[in-house]
Design a protein around this motif. Structure first.
Motif: not given
Length: 140
Positions: A40, A50-51, A53-54, A44
């Motif tokens: 993540g 978006p970071a 979301w990971f 990104s």
């Protein structure tokens, strides 16, 4: 030599495709979940996702992988959980296509390719699992 079917583990024709596709989907989903969790921070930027979301996506993928593995592990795969796997894959594929089509995320070219490959993956497994489910129901 005993040729009678083992009623505890005997499966209907078509179940091999269903079971195999559920297992392969489980393994692939687990790998994807680990990649999302581990990568993540550095994925990104190159993907434009978006970071934040990971981690949730990675956790959801690991949960989904466990569920797929459990479904595949039944001696006789129950139709309802198998149908839920098909539906989940179909909805996931449609959602990914929608994300790309609407431009809702600032995806890079690599990000678009990543999401489209994911959509193809889940849609392909939905088709395999649906075919296996139909065959096992038709011949059960």
């Amino acid at each position: 030599m005993n040729t009678a079917p083992d009623t505890a583990t005997d499966t209907a024709p078509g179940s091999d495709l269903l079971r195999g596709s559920l297992r392969a989907d489980a393994w692939g989903t687990a790998v994807f979940g680990v990649v999302m969790l581990a990568g993540g921070g550095w994925l990104s930027g190159p993907l434009g996702l978006p970071a934040g979301w990971f981690t949730p996506i990675g956790i959801a993928m690991l949960g989904g992988a466990a569920a797929l593995g459990l479904i595949a592990g039944y001696p006789r795969i129950p139709p309802r959980p198998a149908a839920l796997a098909v539906a989940g894959n179909g909805v996931s594929g449609a959602a990914m296509l929608l994300l790309v089509a609407t431009g809702a995320l600032p995806l890079t070219g690599l990000g678009v390719a990543f999401v489209l490959v994911g959509a193809a993956w889940v849609t392909g497994f939905a088709a395999l699992q649906l075919t296996g489910l139909r065959r096992s129901r038709a011949r059960a």
